[in-house]
Design an enzyme around this catalytic site. Structure first.
Site, PDB file in Angstrom:
ATOM      1  CB  SER A   1      -0.920   0.013   1.229  1.00 42.19           C
ATOM      2  OG  SER A   1      -1.731   1.168   1.232  1.00 42.19           O
TER       3      SER A   1
ATOM      4  CE  LYS B   1      -2.658  -2.687  -0.883  1.00 39.93           C
ATOM      5  NZ  LYS B   1      -3.532  -2.464  -2.009  1.00 39.93           N
TER       6      LYS B   1
ATOM      7  CD  GLU C   1      -7.676   2.856  -1.155  1.00 40.04           C
ATOM      8  OE1 GLU C   1      -7.941   2.834  -2.367  1.00 40.04           O
ATOM      9  OE2 GLU C   1      -6.601   2.420  -0.688  1.00 40.04           O
TER      10      GLU C   1
ATOM     11  CG  HIS D   1      -5.342  -1.243   2.922  1.00 32.04           C
ATOM     12  ND1 HIS D   1      -5.399  -0.803   1.605  1.00 32.04           N
ATOM     13  CD2 HIS D   1      -4.619  -0.300   3.582  1.00 32.04           C
ATOM     14  CE1 HIS D   1      -4.742   0.328   1.488  1.00 32.04           C
ATOM     15  NE2 HIS D   1      -4.265   0.649   2.664  1.00 32.04           N
ATOM     16  CG  ASN D   2      -6.931  -2.079  -1.625  1.00 35.25           C
ATOM     17  OD1 ASN D   2      -6.123  -1.652  -0.810  1.00 35.25           O
ATOM     18  ND2 ASN D   2      -6.593  -2.405  -2.851  1.00 35.25           N
TER      19      ASN D   2
END
Length: 283
Positions: free
Chosen positions: A106, A156, A163, A159-160
């Protein structure tokens, strides 16, 4: 990322489908090659190969790489791959005596150049073997071993998804402020929010950057928001694991709807995506 590794005194053999980036890296000390076979030929056993391609291409690249590798070599997938694919690939590759790590990265181009945040899955002993590599590509305290194969890409993915939700709330909030009866300087407000407020963040900084670059009307910026798929993967994981991810779901739905119904909120989202990831501002 290659430039950063070269500055950290790593030996880098670089392959890319288009040759221009390799030529630039060669000026900085990398060894440019123009095929995967040539790449493997320049690496001394035991080899370490970092793969960073679109998730749709990973299996193709691995199928071309594996015949040239041998027991003791290691592959790291540093792209955004679905975590179940990484689990599958780890089994297949490790059965051939080759180590495999999945690394979620990231930070966008700026993070790649100046220090990223890296989340690593796979065999912990293999991670420890290459820990200096992860340390050198990361910002201070910006890397962690997460767990077994697939774990790096799983977190990840999450995480996205997070986001997506954070960006959506920022875009909606600024759209509301823009439509208010008050003539608020949005660029100044974004700067203010990033000085001690609860929502202080890099995303607010990138929103300010979009307003600085394209003006408060975000001229030329698409109100239809592109997406690369990780939010949808997060929704599937939520369904599979029976976890409610309602805010991420709404953010994904907004992006889908924006294809036919562009809006000011969509412009804010597109502007942020452009600032942190270099994504196109026009559909």
């Amino acid at each position: 990322m290659c430039s950063r590794l070269l500055e950290k005194k790593w030996s880098v053999v670089a392959y890319n489908r288009s040759p221009e980036p390799q030529k630039e890296l060669a000026k900085k000390g990398a060894i440019p090659v123009f095929s995967l076979e040539e790449l493997i030929g320049h690496l001394k056993p035991p080899r370490l190969v970092w793969v960073m391609v679109a998730h749709e291409a990973v299996d193709i690249v691995l199928s071309q790489l594996l015949p040239h590798l041998a027991k003791g070599d290691t592959i790291i997938d540093g792209g955004n791959s679905p975590y179940t694919d990484s689990m599958r690939r780890a089994k297949k590759i490790e059965a051939a005596g080759i180590a495999f790590l999945d690394a979620g990265v990231s930070g966008g181009p700026g993070g790649a150049r100046n220090g990223a945040c890296v989340m690593v899955g796979g065999n912990k002993n293999v991670f420890k073997k290459f820990e200096k590599l992860f340390k050198d590509i990361s910002c201070d305290n910006g890397y962690r071993y997460i767990g077994s194969a697939g774990a790096g890409h799983f977190v990840k993915m999450a995480h996205n998804g997070i986001e997506y939700g954070m960006m959506q709330s920022l875009a909606e909030g600024f759209s509301l402020i823009k439509k208010s009866p008050f003539h608020v300087d949005l660029k100044s407000l974004a700067d203010l929010y990033n000085h001690g407020s609860v929502i202080e963040s890099r995303l607010v900084g990138w929103l300010k950057g979009a307003l600085e670059t394209y003006g408060e009307e975000l001229k030329g910026v698409s109100g239809s928001v592109e997406q690369s798929g990780e939010g949808i993967w997060t929704l599937k994981a939520g369904k599979d694991l029976r976890v409610d991810v309602a805010s991420i779901d709404l953010a994904v739905r907004f992006r889908k709807k924006s294809a036919k119904h562009p809006s000011v909120t969509g412009k804010f989202l597109t502007g942020m995506r452009n600032q942190f990831g270099g994504h196109a501002i026009k559909k």
